[in-house]
Design an enzyme around this catalytic site. Structure first.
Site, short mmCIF file in Angstrom:
data_model
loop_
_atom_site.label_atom_id
_atom_site.label_comp_id
_atom_site.label_asym_id
_atom_site.label_seq_id
_atom_site.Cartn_x
_atom_site.Cartn_y
_atom_site.Cartn_z
N LYS A 22 49.84 -63.97 6.67
CA LYS A 22 49.96 -64.01 5.55
C LYS A 22 48.10 -64.28 5.56
O LYS A 22 47.91 -64.68 6.42
CB LYS A 22 50.19 -65.79 5.14
CG LYS A 22 49.57 -65.99 3.50
CD LYS A 22 50.56 -65.20 2.25
CE LYS A 22 50.16 -65.81 0.90
NZ LYS A 22 50.48 -64.80 0.35
N GLY A 49 47.79 -67.27 -4.99
CA GLY A 49 46.53 -67.49 -4.50
C GLY A 49 45.97 -67.34 -3.23
O GLY A 49 44.92 -68.28 -3.34
N ASN A 102 43.64 -56.28 3.83
CA ASN A 102 44.11 -56.54 2.80
C ASN A 102 43.34 -56.19 1.53
O ASN A 102 42.58 -57.45 0.85
CB ASN A 102 44.82 -58.39 2.25
CG ASN A 102 45.25 -58.24 0.73
OD1 ASN A 102 45.73 -57.36 -0.15
ND2 ASN A 102 46.07 -59.16 0.76
N CYS A 105 45.86 -57.01 -2.71
CA CYS A 105 46.23 -58.93 -3.78
C CYS A 105 45.59 -58.33 -4.94
O CYS A 105 44.21 -57.74 -4.99
CB CYS A 105 45.33 -59.78 -3.08
SG CYS A 105 45.54 -61.00 -4.05
N LYS A 140 46.14 -52.17 3.78
CA LYS A 140 46.99 -52.37 3.25
C LYS A 140 46.15 -52.26 1.43
O LYS A 140 45.97 -52.94 0.77
CB LYS A 140 48.30 -53.27 2.78
CG LYS A 140 48.60 -54.15 2.07
CD LYS A 140 49.55 -54.70 2.31
CE LYS A 140 51.50 -54.82 2.23
NZ LYS A 140 52.26 -56.23 2.72
N GLY A 192 59.97 -56.27 -4.83
CA GLY A 192 61.36 -56.48 -3.86
C GLY A 192 61.93 -55.10 -4.81
O GLY A 192 61.19 -54.29 -5.34
#
Ligand code: DHB
Length: 279
Positions: A22, A49, A102, A105, A140, A192
């Protein structure tokens, strides 16, 4: 002790080639109030968050995971290149095999997509992180940006080792009886099966326009989804939500499904598949 390091250890022991943490920041962060996650008809919506223990408190977890001798990719988030650089150096010091920045987000103020859509900021972050560490750097990115090819070029020019495409897609769910958004943060990231065609398009376009390895991600649930991402141009894959749909050994299952599909369709080497849709 084992329970404390449960989920990532279980993933590494369930057929995954590696694990991505994470995203970790400089300071401990509690994250948003509940509800933070809801299953929808065709995917999962979440806005956690960026909850995390902070980089210093993450050391023990990485050290423990490293005992399994498998790749551990440290995902980090920050608001500028100084923060990213500090985090990347710490992750390297703790033994991470690679870093994932990251920059995508979908909802955190001052982080993720807000900086990941600015080519100048992206370039500065990647250049500075690359300068400071020896381990590979993956970036990412989000599908929610109109300049995805420009961003991909900046990442390639700054000599990142791979692009990870895509992160969750900005989305929302309203409860029509309560007349209000379900998530406490209102807006979240959708993952998904629903987002697979978006991920495929992004990987395909980046492969066509850039010359940097791509790690495909977004809605991979079975072997055929994996093959589709490989044909679009990905040479490695990340899987998240499918753990929810198909249990922790989904990695082994998908690897076996890829092998079966290759055999049935007379492919001998995975290299024959990577980028095959471009020929
Ligand atoms: C969160 C972070 C992400 O990178 C993402 O794609 C979705 C949610 C979060 O912590 O809220």
């Amino acid at each position: 002790m084992d329970e404390d390091f449960g989920s990532m250890k279980r993933i590494l022991n369930s057929g995954a080639g590696g694990v991505v943490t994470k995203s970790i920041g400089l300071k401990e962060k509690k994250g948003y109030e509940n509800p933070t996650l809801i299953e929808l008809e065709h995917g999962i919506l979440n806005a956690m968050g960026l909850p995390n223990p902070g980089i210093e408190n993450f050391k023990e977890e990485i050290l423990n995971l490293k005992k399994l001798n498998k790749p551990v990719i440290g995902s980090i988030y920050g608001s500028n290149s100084e923060e990213f650089t500090i985090l990347a150096r710490k992750m390297q010091e703790y033994g991470a095999s690679a870093i994932e920045l990251n920059l995508s987000c979908p909802h955190a103020k001052g982080y993720g997509i807000e900086i990941g859509s600015d080519p100048k900021i992206v370039k500065e972050i990647v250049l500075n992180v690359k300068k400071q560490i020896k381990i590979p750097v993956f970036v990412k990115i989000s599908s929610n940006i109109i300049n995805i090819l420009e961003i991909a070029k900046e990442i390639e020019n700054a000599k990142a080792d791979a692009i990870v495409a895509i992160n969750t897609v900005k989305a929302m769910k309203i409860d029509i009886l309560l007349k209000k958004p379900v998530l406490s943060n209102k807006i979240g990231g959708y993952s998904g099966p629903a987002i697979k065609p978006i991920g495929i398009r992004c990987v395909y376009e980046i492969f066509k326009n850039s010359n940097i390895p791509i790690i495909g991600c977004g809605g991979i649930s079975n072997g055929k989804d994996a093959v589709e991402y490989l044909m679009a141009g990905a040479s490695a894959l990340e899987i998240g939500s499918a753990v929810y749909y198909r249990e922790i050994d989904v990695f082994k299952k998908i690897c076996n499904e890829i092998k079966k599909w290759m055999k049935e369709n007379n492919y001998k080497d995975i290299k024959e598949i990577i980028g095959a849709a471009h020929k």
